[in-house]
Design an enzyme around this catalytic site. Structure first.
Site, mmCIF file in Angstrom:
data_model
loop_
_atom_site.group_PDB
_atom_site.id
_atom_site.type_symbol
_atom_site.label_atom_id
_atom_site.label_comp_id
_atom_site.label_asym_id
_atom_site.label_seq_id
_atom_site.Cartn_x
_atom_site.Cartn_y
_atom_site.Cartn_z
ATOM 1 N N GLU A 1 -9.722 1.633 5.401
ATOM 2 C CA GLU A 1 -9.616 2.861 4.602
ATOM 3 C C GLU A 1 -11.013 3.324 4.154
ATOM 4 O O GLU A 1 -11.326 4.514 4.214
ATOM 5 C CB GLU A 1 -8.718 2.560 3.406
ATOM 6 C CG GLU A 1 -8.377 3.739 2.540
ATOM 7 C CD GLU A 1 -7.510 3.289 1.347
ATOM 8 O OE1 GLU A 1 -6.613 2.448 1.528
ATOM 9 O OE2 GLU A 1 -7.775 3.763 0.240
ATOM 10 N N LYS B 1 -3.803 -6.917 4.178
ATOM 11 C CA LYS B 1 -3.933 -5.792 3.239
ATOM 12 C C LYS B 1 -5.399 -5.523 2.914
ATOM 13 O O LYS B 1 -5.832 -4.382 2.775
ATOM 14 C CB LYS B 1 -3.142 -6.092 1.956
ATOM 15 C CG LYS B 1 -3.393 -5.126 0.800
ATOM 16 C CD LYS B 1 -3.037 -3.678 1.157
ATOM 17 C CE LYS B 1 -2.921 -2.763 -0.046
ATOM 18 N NZ LYS B 1 -4.166 -2.479 -0.732
ATOM 19 N N SER C 1 0.835 -1.198 0.000
ATOM 20 C CA SER C 1 0.000 0.000 0.000
ATOM 21 C C SER C 1 0.867 1.244 0.000
ATOM 22 O O SER C 1 1.944 1.258 0.583
ATOM 23 C CB SER C 1 -0.930 0.024 1.210
ATOM 24 O OG SER C 1 -1.650 1.247 1.219
ATOM 25 N N HIS D 1 -6.845 -3.706 5.752
ATOM 26 C CA HIS D 1 -6.341 -2.333 5.637
ATOM 27 C C HIS D 1 -7.248 -1.514 4.711
ATOM 28 O O HIS D 1 -7.656 -0.404 5.029
ATOM 29 C CB HIS D 1 -4.892 -2.347 5.112
ATOM 30 C CG HIS D 1 -4.436 -1.037 4.528
ATOM 31 N ND1 HIS D 1 -4.833 -0.605 3.276
ATOM 32 C CD2 HIS D 1 -3.643 -0.063 5.024
ATOM 33 C CE1 HIS D 1 -4.302 0.586 3.047
ATOM 34 N NE2 HIS D 1 -3.568 0.930 4.083
ATOM 35 N N ASN D 2 -7.565 -2.084 3.564
ATOM 36 C CA ASN D 2 -8.409 -1.356 2.611
ATOM 37 C C ASN D 2 -9.815 -1.145 3.152
ATOM 38 O O ASN D 2 -10.412 -0.093 2.948
ATOM 39 C CB ASN D 2 -8.481 -2.112 1.284
ATOM 40 C CG ASN D 2 -7.236 -1.907 0.443
ATOM 41 O OD1 ASN D 2 -6.157 -1.692 0.996
ATOM 42 N ND2 ASN D 2 -7.369 -1.976 -0.861
#
Ligand SMILES: *[C@@H]1O[C@H](CO)[C@@H](O)[C@H](O)[C@H]1NC(C)=O
Ligand SMILES: *[C@@H]1O[C@H](CO)[C@@H](O)[C@H](O)[C@H]1NC(C)=O
Length: 360
Positions: free
Chosen positions: A109, A102, A47, A105-106
């Site tokens: 976000e 990941k 990222s 994480h998104n």
């Protein structure tokens, strides 16, 4: 084998696709088949966008752990650094653990962006703030617990002027796209029965925003509420919004880490939660000072069941709820009396009416 052969894939999206099929033919099979051939397979979440590509991204590698000693120096060398040069990259775990992290994480976000959008909406439509005033507010918030990349770029986006000297933002269609990583996070949450409500709502908010034509049609037939005229204390309401955003952010991250914990149980991964917070601390889109606090919480107690049970976050959330009630009479729920929403006469000149009993 003297020197391990290492297969690397840096395509986060590819790995995330595999995650959903992990049980039958995804990452597990690849890791095992390739290991039998003497190849150590690693998949890494990446990222940081274009800036991360140039100055150091956040890297989240997972797969065959035997590969880690061979690639560690390279990976940590190119990763973003925080504090006294700590790299935003560490070994995440077996098989698809790196890509799962990941993906979450998104999802986080999506949640952070939705929270910022709701704060913006309240500033604009309730407080009637001008665009430069809002930019200033986000710039101020960037100096508080909310110090983060997304808050910073929100200030910059609000300030940004088009070639004609007018602000660019109001010219942008309020219809958000999505590539699917938030949706995958929500699907995983449903799959494993983890209440990742905030990210789920953020995904639905994007879906709703993309129904632009339908919304235009509806706006001609459905009246909706009247424009609200705020006549209270603007400054304290703004602080209210900031605290609400901070509290909501804590909840969202607590939910994200709950999902990671459940996935670790499902797949038999040993995840280093403090390490994950450090990987997200710099380089990536959700990077923030706040993630340093999460790292500290897991340093204090690596077995921490839930972020909200850490002393720092417990009092941060309590403080924000008290603040919300103090300023806006939004009420809070006492642990001892679940389901009852309470408003306290903090100042001695407050009323008994709580905000949920009238509609703003
Ligand atoms: C936000 O804070 C960081 C430091 O924490 C700083 O580098 C950055 O310039 C700030 N951004 C804005 C828009 O004020
Ligand atoms: C709030 O507290 C003050 C001081 O104790 C008291 O005089 C006032 O009546 C209270 N207000 C309400 C609505 O209970």
């Amino acid at each position: 084998m003297a020197q391990a052969d290492i297969a690397l894939i840096g395509l986060a999206v590819m790995g995330q696709n595999l995650i959903l099929n992990m049980n039958d033919h995804g990452f597990v099979r690849r890791c095992r088949d390739l290991k039998a051939k003497g190849i150590l397979f690693v998949g890494s979440g990446v990222s940081g966008g274009e800036e991360g590509a140039r100055y150091g991204p956040s890297l989240m590698p997972g797969g065959n752990k035997e590969a880690w000693p061979h690639i560690k120096t390279i990976f940590q060398g190119i990763a973003a650094k925080v504090g006294t040069g700590e790299p935003c990259c560490d070994w995440v775990g077996d098989e698809g653990a790196g890509h799962f992290v990941k993906m979450v994480h998104n999802g986080i976000e999506y949640g952070d962006m939705q929270l910022i959008c709701e704060a913006y909406h309240l500033m604009k439509d309730v407080l009637g703030m001008a665009q430069d005033e809002m930019a200033q507010a986000f710039e101020d918030w960037n100096k508080t617990e909310l110090d983060s990349f997304l808050i910073e770029i929100t200030a910059n986006i609000l300030k940004f002027q088009d070639t004609d000297g007018k602000h660019l933002l109001p010219k942008i269609r309020d219809s958000a796209g999505q590539k699917g990583t938030g949706k995958w996070t929500a699907i995983s949450a449903l799959e494993y029965g983890v209440p990742v409500t905030l990210i789920g709502e953020a995904v639905f908010a994007r879906c709703l925003s993309s129904l632009k034509d339908e919304r235009i049609q509806a706006s001609k037939k459905l009246k909706g509420p009247q424009k609200f005229q705020f006549d209270g204390d603007k400054k304290s309401f703004l602080e209210d919004i900031r605290k609400a955003l901070y509290a909501s952010k804590i909840i969202s991250y607590a939910q994200g880490f709950m999902l990671l914990r459940q996935a670790a149980t499902e797949f038999g991964w040993t995840l280093n939660y403090g390490g994950i917070a450090l990987m997200w601390r710099g380089g990536c889109i959700i990077r923030s000072v706040f993630l340093g606090k999460i790292k500290d919480a897991f340093d204090r107690n690596p077995e921490l069941q839930n972020l909200l049970l850490d002393d720092f976050f417990k009092s941060a959330v309590e403080n924000c709820q008290a603040q919300r009630d103090y300023f806006g009479a939004h009420t809070y729920e006492l642990l001892a009396k679940p389901g009852q929403f309470i408003h306290t006469n903090w100042t001695g000149h407050g009323g008994t009416v709580s905000s949920s009993s009238y509609n703003a």
